[in-house]
Scaffold this active site. Structure first.
Site, PDB file in Angstrom:
ATOM      1  N   ARG A  38      32.906  40.777  39.334  1.00  0.00           N
ATOM      2  CA  ARG A  38      33.115  39.553  38.554  1.00  0.00           C
ATOM      3  C   ARG A  38      34.127  38.693  39.300  1.00  0.00           C
ATOM      4  NH1 ARG A  38      29.134  40.518  36.319  1.00  0.00           N
ATOM      5  NH2 ARG A  38      28.735  40.869  34.115  1.00  0.00           N
ATOM      6  N   GLU A  64      31.491  30.400  38.058  1.00  0.00           N
ATOM      7  CA  GLU A  64      30.111  30.212  38.512  1.00  0.00           C
ATOM      8  C   GLU A  64      29.268  29.394  37.536  1.00  0.00           C
ATOM      9  OE1 GLU A  64      29.415  34.310  39.309  1.00  0.00           O
ATOM     10  OE2 GLU A  64      28.524  34.707  37.355  1.00  0.00           O
ATOM     11  N   HIS A  95      25.317  35.042  42.150  1.00  0.00           N
ATOM     12  CA  HIS A  95      25.247  36.131  41.160  1.00  0.00           C
ATOM     13  C   HIS A  95      23.828  36.716  41.173  1.00  0.00           C
ATOM     14  CE1 HIS A  95      27.340  37.864  37.443  1.00  0.00           C
ATOM     15  NE2 HIS A  95      26.434  38.723  37.895  1.00  0.00           N
TER      16      HIS A  95
HETATM   17  N1  LIG Z   1      26.757  40.922  40.577  1.00  0.00           N
HETATM   18  C1  LIG Z   1      25.912  41.460  39.715  1.00  0.00           C
HETATM   19  O1  LIG Z   1      24.754  41.066  39.621  1.00  0.00           O
HETATM   20  C2  LIG Z   1      26.385  42.598  38.838  1.00  0.00           C
HETATM   21  C3  LIG Z   1      25.428  43.434  38.245  1.00  0.00           C
HETATM   22  C4  LIG Z   1      25.861  44.517  37.484  1.00  0.00           C
HETATM   23  C5  LIG Z   1      27.212  44.732  37.282  1.00  0.00           C
HETATM   24  N2  LIG Z   1      28.119  43.882  37.848  1.00  0.00           N
HETATM   25  C6  LIG Z   1      29.561  44.109  37.651  1.00  0.00           C
HETATM   26  O2  LIG Z   1      29.881  45.357  38.234  1.00  0.00           O
HETATM   27  C7  LIG Z   1      30.877  45.983  37.418  1.00  0.00           C
HETATM   28  C8  LIG Z   1      30.836  47.477  37.628  1.00  0.00           C
HETATM   29  O3  LIG Z   1      29.614  47.986  37.131  1.00  0.00           O
HETATM   30  P1  LIG Z   1      29.411  49.559  36.937  1.00  0.00           P
HETATM   31  O4  LIG Z   1      28.048  49.734  36.383  1.00  0.00           O
HETATM   32  O5  LIG Z   1      29.775  50.294  38.170  1.00  0.00           O
HETATM   33  O6  LIG Z   1      30.494  49.836  35.806  1.00  0.00           O
HETATM   34  P2  LIG Z   1      31.119  51.240  35.425  1.00  0.00           P
HETATM   35  O7  LIG Z   1      31.727  51.055  34.081  1.00  0.00           O
HETATM   36  O8  LIG Z   1      30.146  52.351  35.635  1.00  0.00           O
HETATM   37  O9  LIG Z   1      32.294  51.440  36.497  1.00  0.00           O
HETATM   38  C9  LIG Z   1      33.490  50.692  36.496  1.00  0.00           C
HETATM   39  C10 LIG Z   1      34.565  51.575  37.125  1.00  0.00           C
HETATM   40  O10 LIG Z   1      35.747  50.788  37.215  1.00  0.00           O
HETATM   41  C11 LIG Z   1      36.847  51.611  36.837  1.00  0.00           C
HETATM   42  N3  LIG Z   1      37.978  50.812  36.394  1.00  0.00           N
HETATM   43  C12 LIG Z   1      38.222  50.318  35.154  1.00  0.00           C
HETATM   44  N4  LIG Z   1      39.400  49.659  35.159  1.00  0.00           N
HETATM   45  C13 LIG Z   1      39.891  49.753  36.413  1.00  0.00           C
HETATM   46  C14 LIG Z   1      41.072  49.280  37.036  1.00  0.00           C
HETATM   47  N5  LIG Z   1      42.011  48.603  36.354  1.00  0.00           N
HETATM   48  N6  LIG Z   1      41.248  49.563  38.338  1.00  0.00           N
HETATM   49  C15 LIG Z   1      40.324  50.278  39.033  1.00  0.00           C
HETATM   50  N7  LIG Z   1      39.196  50.750  38.497  1.00  0.00           N
HETATM   51  C16 LIG Z   1      38.983  50.482  37.203  1.00  0.00           C
HETATM   52  C17 LIG Z   1      36.290  52.531  35.747  1.00  0.00           C
HETATM   53  O11 LIG Z   1      37.102  53.687  35.590  1.00  0.00           O
HETATM   54  C18 LIG Z   1      34.900  52.834  36.295  1.00  0.00           C
HETATM   55  O12 LIG Z   1      34.905  53.975  37.128  1.00  0.00           O
HETATM   56  C19 LIG Z   1      30.498  45.543  35.989  1.00  0.00           C
HETATM   57  O13 LIG Z   1      31.631  45.548  35.145  1.00  0.00           O
HETATM   58  C20 LIG Z   1      29.945  44.158  36.179  1.00  0.00           C
HETATM   59  O14 LIG Z   1      30.968  43.228  35.935  1.00  0.00           O
HETATM   60  C21 LIG Z   1      27.732  42.837  38.620  1.00  0.00           C
END
Ligand SMILES: NC(=O)c1ccc[n+]([C@@H]2O[C@H](COP(=O)([O-])OP(=O)(O)OC[C@H]3O[C@@H](n4cnc5c(N)ncnc54)[C@H](O)[C@@H]3O)[C@@H](O)[C@H]2O)c1
Length: 334
Positions: free
Chosen positions: A233, A262, A301
Site C-alpha cells: 500500500r 492513487e 495497482h
Molecule cells: N498491489 C496489489 O495488487 C495487492 C494485492 C494484494 C494485497 N496487497 C497488499 O499486500 C499486503 C500484504 O498481503 P498479504 O496477503 O501478504 O497479507 P498477510 O496478512 O498475509 O501478511 C501481512 C504480514 O505483515 C505482517 N505485519 C503486520 N504488521 C506489521 C508491522 N508493523 N511490521 C512488519 N510486519 C507487519 C503480519 O504479521 C503478516 O505476516 C495487503 O495488506 C495488501 O495491502 C496488494
C-alpha cells in the site's frame, strides 16, 4: 424477500460469473465505485461487494441503514472504517489469500525491470537504437532482499528469492521460526533490514502502526544504492522520503505498484475540490515527481491483476456472501 446485494467496479464477464453463481438473491451492478452520489440507489440493500476504490466511511454508511455485509474483493481493507462498521454490527469480509503468488510474481517483475533496465532497453530498441550504453544491470544472485511483512505474499516473495539464490532478511512483528527454516531466511530488526538489504520489498498491511514506516527520519539507514519495491500500500512510505532518498543517491531506484494517492491521481479533477486537504495535494505533487523520474517505475495497482487471481477473487467473494447468507460467516475481519 430475497436479500439485495450490490456489486461495484466489476467488468461484464465478472457480473456474469457472479450471476451464474449467486442465486436466490436480488443483484445490482455498478461500473463505478460506491460513492456518496450512487449510495442512495441502494439504500435498502443488505450487502455490498466492493473493491479498494470504494471508500467506506461514516458518510457512506449513514446512507445505507440496512447494510449487514461488506464483502471487499481485496486482501487489504484499509479503505473501510472498521470501527464504524463494528458500531453498526456490519460484518466485513475480505479475500485473504488470492494473490500470494500473483502479487509476488509482479514484485519480481518490478525488481527485474529495475535490475536489468528493461524499461529503458525496450524504449531504446523501439526507437531502433541497439546501443548498450547506460543499460548495464546487476545480478540478483548473492544480493540481499529485505522483506517487510512476511505473510501470504511476503512468504512467496521469499520462496522466489530463494530460486534466484538471494540472501533473505525478514522483518515481521510475528516470527515463524519453522517457516524461516523451511524457506531459508533470517529474521532481522527493522533498522538492521534497512541497513543490510540491496532490495527492500514491502508486504506489510497499511495500519496506523505501519503508516509511513519508511520516512524522512529513517531513510538515512537504508544501504546506499538499494532499491525499494512497494506492492503493498502506498501509505507505507512517505513519498517525500523516497524523493529525498533518490536525490541523495541513497536509493538507486524504486518500483511502486501502489501510491498513497492513487485514487486522486486517477481522478485529478477531485483535487480542485475544497475537501482535499493541502497535505493530500502535496502527496499528489510528490507522486508526479516520482512518476517522472528515470529510475522509478510505477505500475497502476496492477499486481493482483492476473486472469487466475481475478477468478479466485470472485469465487472467494461469492463464498463469503453465501456464507453470510447461511450465517456461517467466513473470512470475517474481526
Ligand atoms: N498491489 C496489489 O495488487 C495487492 C494485492 C494484494 C494485497 N496487497 C497488499 O499486500 C499486503 C500484504 O498481503 P498479504 O496477503 O501478504 O497479507 P498477510 O496478512 O498475509 O501478511 C501481512 C504480514 O505483515 C505482517 N505485519 C503486520 N504488521 C506489521 C508491522 N508493523 N511490521 C512488519 N510486519 C507487519 C503480519 O504479521 C503478516 O505476516 C495487503 O495488506 C495488501 O495491502 C496488494
Amino acid at each position: 424477500m430475497k436479500p439485495k446485494i450490490a456489486f461495484f467496479e466489476l467488468e461484464k464477464w465478472e457480473e456474469e460469473h457472479i450471476k451464474a453463481n449467486l442465486k436466490d438473491v436480488k443483484l445490482k451492478f455498478f461500473k463505478s465505485n460506491l460513492n456518496e452520489r450512487n449510495a442512495k440507489k441502494i439504500k435498502d440493500f443488505d450487502a455490498i461487494g466492493i473493491f479498494i476504490y470504494s471508500q467506506i466511511n461514516k458518510k457512506i454508511l449513514d446512507k445505507l441503514p440496512k447494510l449487514k455485509l461488506i464483502a471487499t474483493m481485496s486482501t487489504g481493507y484499509d479503505h473501510i472504517d472498521l470501527d464504524e462498521c463494528r458500531k453498526r454490527e456490519i460484518s466485513v469480509c475480505n479475500v485473504p489469500s488470492y494473490g500470494e503468488n500473483t502479487v509476488a510474481e509482479h514484485t519480481f517483475a518490478l525488481i527485474l525491470a529495475l535490475s536489468r533496465r528493461i524499461i529503458d532497453s525496450v524504449n531504446r530498441t523501439r526507437r531502433g537504437n541497439f546501443d548498450l550504453e547506460g543499460l548495464r544491470g546487476f545480478d540478483l544472485k548473492g544480493k540481499t532482499i529485505g522483506i517487510i511483512g512476511c505473510g501470504n505474499i511476503g512468504k512467496h516473495v521469499a520462496r522466489i528469492a530463494k530460486g534466484f539464490e538471494m540472501k533473505i532478511l525478514v522483518y515481521d512483528i510475528h516470527k515463524n521460526m519453522k517457516l524461516a527454516k523451511k524457506i531459508g531466511f533470517k529474521y532481522a530488526g527493522f533498522e538492521n533490514l534497512l541497513k543490510n538489504s540491496d532490495i527492500i520489498s514491502l508486504h506489510a498491511p497499511l495500519l496506523q502502526s505501519t503508516k509511513h514506516m519508511i520516512n524522512l527520519n529513517n531513510i538515512k539507514l537504508i544501504k546506499k544504492g538499494a532499491i525499494l519495491v512497494n506492492t503493498s500500500r502506498g501509505g507505507l512510505v512517505d513519498g517525500a522520503a523516497i524523493i529525498k532518498a533518490l536525490n541523495k543517491n541513497i536509493l538507486a531506484g524504486a518500483a511502486l505498484d501502489v501510491l498513497e494517492e492513487e485514487e486522486l491521481i486517477k481522478e485529478e479533477k477531485q483535487l480542485l475540490s475544497k475537501q482535499f486537504p493541502m497535505e493530500r495535494q502535496r502527496n499528489v505533487l510528490e507522486e508526479h515527481i516520482l512518476i517522472a523520474k528515470d529510475n522509478v517505475i510505477i505500475t497502476p495497482h496492477n499486481a493482483f491483476n492476473s486472469n487466475e487471481a481475478l477468478i479466485r477473487i470472485l469465487d472467494t467473494t461469492i463464498a463469503n456472501v453465501k456464507g453470510f447468507l447461511k450465517n456461517w460467516k467466513i473470512n470475517v475481519i474481526k
